[in-house]
Design a protein around this motif. Structure first.
Motif, PDB file in Angstrom:
ATOM      1  N   GLY A  95      -9.523   8.060   1.038  1.00  0.00           N
ATOM      2  CA  GLY A  95     -10.204   7.047   1.880  1.00  0.00           C
ATOM      3  C   GLY A  95      -9.960   6.917   3.324  1.00  0.00           C
ATOM      4  O   GLY A  95     -10.759   6.479   4.245  1.00  0.00           O
TER       5      GLY A  95
ATOM      6  N   SER B 115      -5.749   6.187  -6.824  1.00  0.00           N
ATOM      7  CA  SER B 115      -7.346   6.203  -6.815  1.00  0.00           C
ATOM      8  C   SER B 115      -8.231   4.930  -6.446  1.00  0.00           C
ATOM      9  O   SER B 115      -9.246   4.629  -6.831  1.00  0.00           O
ATOM     10  CB  SER B 115      -7.966   6.874  -7.814  1.00  0.00           C
ATOM     11  OG  SER B 115      -7.498   8.237  -8.225  1.00  0.00           O
ATOM     12  N   THR B 116      -7.242   4.042  -5.656  1.00  0.00           N
ATOM     13  CA  THR B 116      -8.166   2.795  -5.500  1.00  0.00           C
ATOM     14  C   THR B 116      -8.714   2.956  -4.016  1.00  0.00           C
ATOM     15  O   THR B 116      -9.593   1.842  -3.678  1.00  0.00           O
ATOM     16  CB  THR B 116      -6.780   1.644  -5.014  1.00  0.00           C
ATOM     17  OG1 THR B 116      -6.086   2.064  -3.781  1.00  0.00           O
ATOM     18  CG2 THR B 116      -5.832   1.590  -6.180  1.00  0.00           C
ATOM     19  N   ASP B 117      -9.111   4.244  -3.388  1.00  0.00           N
ATOM     20  CA  ASP B 117      -9.732   4.253  -2.207  1.00  0.00           C
ATOM     21  C   ASP B 117     -11.270   3.918  -2.693  1.00  0.00           C
ATOM     22  O   ASP B 117     -11.787   3.885  -3.506  1.00  0.00           O
ATOM     23  CB  ASP B 117      -9.893   5.794  -2.071  1.00  0.00           C
ATOM     24  CG  ASP B 117      -8.706   6.401  -2.129  1.00  0.00           C
ATOM     25  OD1 ASP B 117      -8.151   6.886  -1.102  1.00  0.00           O
ATOM     26  OD2 ASP B 117      -7.975   6.646  -3.010  1.00  0.00           O
ATOM     27  N   TYR B 118     -11.776   3.336  -1.250  1.00  0.00           N
ATOM     28  CA  TYR B 118     -13.171   2.817  -1.306  1.00  0.00           C
ATOM     29  C   TYR B 118     -13.382   1.454  -2.163  1.00  0.00           C
ATOM     30  O   TYR B 118     -14.424   1.033  -2.179  1.00  0.00           O
ATOM     31  CB  TYR B 118     -14.085   3.858  -1.583  1.00  0.00           C
ATOM     32  CG  TYR B 118     -13.881   5.194  -1.257  1.00  0.00           C
ATOM     33  CD1 TYR B 118     -13.847   5.425   0.210  1.00  0.00           C
ATOM     34  CD2 TYR B 118     -13.389   6.303  -1.861  1.00  0.00           C
ATOM     35  CE1 TYR B 118     -13.928   6.467   0.603  1.00  0.00           C
ATOM     36  CE2 TYR B 118     -13.188   7.639  -1.257  1.00  0.00           C
ATOM     37  CZ  TYR B 118     -13.159   7.629  -0.023  1.00  0.00           C
ATOM     38  OH  TYR B 118     -13.219   8.852   0.637  1.00  0.00           O
TER      39      TYR B 118
ATOM     40  N   VAL C  66      -3.490   5.035  -1.731  1.00  0.00           N
ATOM     41  CA  VAL C  66      -4.766   5.232  -0.898  1.00  0.00           C
ATOM     42  C   VAL C  66      -4.354   6.609  -0.142  1.00  0.00           C
ATOM     43  O   VAL C  66      -3.619   6.929   0.432  1.00  0.00           O
ATOM     44  CB  VAL C  66      -5.399   4.429  -0.147  1.00  0.00           C
ATOM     45  CG1 VAL C  66      -4.052   3.747   0.846  1.00  0.00           C
ATOM     46  CG2 VAL C  66      -6.530   4.643   0.702  1.00  0.00           C
TER      47      VAL C  66
ATOM     48  N   PRO D 135       0.753  -1.447   0.063  1.00  0.00           N
ATOM     49  CA  PRO D 135       0.211   0.230  -0.036  1.00  0.00           C
ATOM     50  C   PRO D 135       0.869   1.202  -0.009  1.00  0.00           C
ATOM     51  O   PRO D 135       1.879   1.353   0.441  1.00  0.00           O
ATOM     52  CB  PRO D 135      -0.769  -0.308   1.277  1.00  0.00           C
ATOM     53  CG  PRO D 135      -0.305  -1.572   1.906  1.00  0.00           C
ATOM     54  CD  PRO D 135       0.676  -2.057   1.462  1.00  0.00           C
TER      55      PRO D 135
ATOM     56  N   TYR E 141      -6.211  -2.952   3.084  1.00  0.00           N
ATOM     57  CA  TYR E 141      -4.833  -2.856   2.017  1.00  0.00           C
ATOM     58  C   TYR E 141      -3.808  -3.831   2.320  1.00  0.00           C
ATOM     59  O   TYR E 141      -3.270  -4.316   1.460  1.00  0.00           O
ATOM     60  CB  TYR E 141      -4.411  -1.114   2.053  1.00  0.00           C
ATOM     61  CG  TYR E 141      -5.280  -0.475   1.206  1.00  0.00           C
ATOM     62  CD1 TYR E 141      -5.122  -0.109  -0.164  1.00  0.00           C
ATOM     63  CD2 TYR E 141      -6.458   0.125   1.586  1.00  0.00           C
ATOM     64  CE1 TYR E 141      -5.642   0.584  -1.031  1.00  0.00           C
ATOM     65  CE2 TYR E 141      -7.309   0.878   0.940  1.00  0.00           C
ATOM     66  CZ  TYR E 141      -7.176   1.137  -0.566  1.00  0.00           C
ATOM     67  OH  TYR E 141      -7.746   1.860  -1.238  1.00  0.00           O
TER      68      TYR E 141
END
Length: 425
Positions: A289, A264-267, A286, A22, A420
């Motif tokens: 998020g 932009s892998t948030d959520y 991340v 992460p 993550y």
């Protein structure tokens, strides 16, 4: 110089355990503290990144230079007992973006100054992003010009570190993501990067590095930013669909030594994050998020404090935030759209979480301090935790965390971090 921990990341897919990492993209001290506690508990490395707008030689919106950010992070490491040898500092979107209103020569001169500051401060993961047009240029630049400017920045970093002992930086190239700060509109679908585009990005950068006389530095390019089809807008999240990214993922077979970096892998769900890693998107970035989860915890604690201690504060935290954001809309107004009612909701609850730009603002910082002072030493009743901080309820019931304000705020972030770190195993 020593070898970077990330230098062999392309081989991690063959490991029995760790397959990715992460990337914590936040300057909030509580987020970084939670990440360090989590990584310490898991006995693993921690990658913390700063963006060009957030941290640069002029201070960025945090007011910190790269050296200042490093000092800031190392103080949190001392507080948590996190070993510095396991800390990796990265610079994200390093290029002319903060100065793109200037002519290209001036903006690139500032970008060169910035990457020199990042290199001198000991950042060992550098994402080169020179894709944006400057004054008088088109919004997006041709690949060849983008690569030429990226190679120029790499040459500055290499020259800066030529006589400096330590870890040689690894580089990330490519930029098929929204501008730093996130998407500016509602999203329905995303176009996944075409395999031929990913291959061309690597090829054109290879040629540019060679032309700039930094061929050896290109051997330390470990990844490329591509769009696997994940993003979030103000009110919606586009989930990862592996089938749509299958052809892109397969291109890694012809790119030895490289992985893909997913922004932009948030959520995303834990299963989606895990599949991204298995598909070669080994670096999962991340940021919003994590601060979104922290904001949820703060708002829950604010409601608890207001219920338990009515009229003890002149304003609730939520009221202070609303007042400050409406008085100073610079960091959210161009991102949030619709009626006054809709923008009111977005100011507080958007997935883009533009509140993260305001936590250091003195009135908001004082309101947070007042909130925690009001709750200091208090064992918050389980029933109120159930009502306002439901994600932490079972951990409190099971005795895994104490029902105190600070612990509950850290746990809110930790629940996101767990997705993550587990997805990367």
């Amino acid at each position: 110089m020593q070898t970077s921990y990330l230098s062999d990341i392309s081989t991690w897919r063959d490991r029995a355990s760790l397959k990715g990492i992460p990337s914590i993209c936040s300057a909030h001290p509580t987020v970084i503290e939670a990440a360090m506690l989590h990584a310490k508990r898991k006995d693993c490395h921690l990658l913390v990144e700063a963006t060009c707008n957030q941290v640069n030689q002029d201070g960025g919106y945090t007011g910190m230079t790269p050296a200042g950010f490093k000092e800031f992070v190392e103080k949190i490491a001392a507080k948590t007992g996190f070993p510095l040898e396991r800390l990796i500092l990265g610079g994200d979107h390093l290029g002319p973006n903060p100065w793109k209103t200037l002519p290209a020569d001036e903006a690139m001169a500032k970008a060169c100054e910035m990457i020199r500051a990042y290199a001198e401060a000991g950042f060992t993961k550098l994402h080169l992003d020179t894709s944006m047009g400057c004054a008088g240029e088109p919004v997006a630049l041709p690949d060849a010009l983008t690569a030429e400017r990226a190679a120029r920045l790499a040459a500055v970093a290499e020259e800066t570190l030529r006589e400096v002992p330590g870890v040689k930086p690894v580089y990330i190239v490519g930029t098929e993501v929204p501008i730093p700060g996130g998407a500016m509109e509602e999203l329905d679908v995303l176009e996944v990067t075409k395999p031929e585009a990913a291959l061309e990005t690597i090829a054109v950068h290879r040629r540019a590095f060679e032309a700039a006389g930094v061929t050896e530095a290109f051997s330390r390019v470990v990844g490329a930013v591509v769009q696997p089809g994940v993003e979030f807008g103000n009110e919606n999240v586009i989930a990862y669909i592996p089938e749509k990214a299958a052809a892109l993922s397969e291109t890694l077979a012809s790119l030895p030594g490289l992985v893909f970096e997913a922004h932009s892998t948030d959520y995303q769900s834990r299963d989606a994050l895990r599949q991204l890693v298995l598909d070669g998107f080994a670096i999962l970035k991340v940021g919003p998020g994590l601060t979104f989860a922290l904001r949820e915890a703060y708002y829950g604690l604010d409601r608890i404090a207001e219920f338990l201690f009515p009229d003890k504060r002149p304003e609730t935290l939520v009221a202070v935030i609303e007042r400050v954001l409406t008085h100073d809309p610079r960091n959210w107004e161009k991102y949030y759209h619709g009626s006054d009612f809709e923008r009111h909701i977005q100011r507080h609850f958007s997935y883009s979480d533009r509140i993260r730009y305001y936590w250091p603002q003195h009135e908001i910082a004082e309101a947070v301090t007042s909130l925690f002072a009001l709750l200091e030493g208090l064992d918050i009743p389980e029933t109120l935790i159930s009502q306002y901080l439901r994600p932490s309820y079972q951990s409190v019931r099971q005795g895994k965390i104490v029902p105190r304000a600070e612990a509950l705020a850290l746990d809110a972030i930790d629940l996101v971090l767990e997705d993550y770190f587990e997805a990367c195993r």
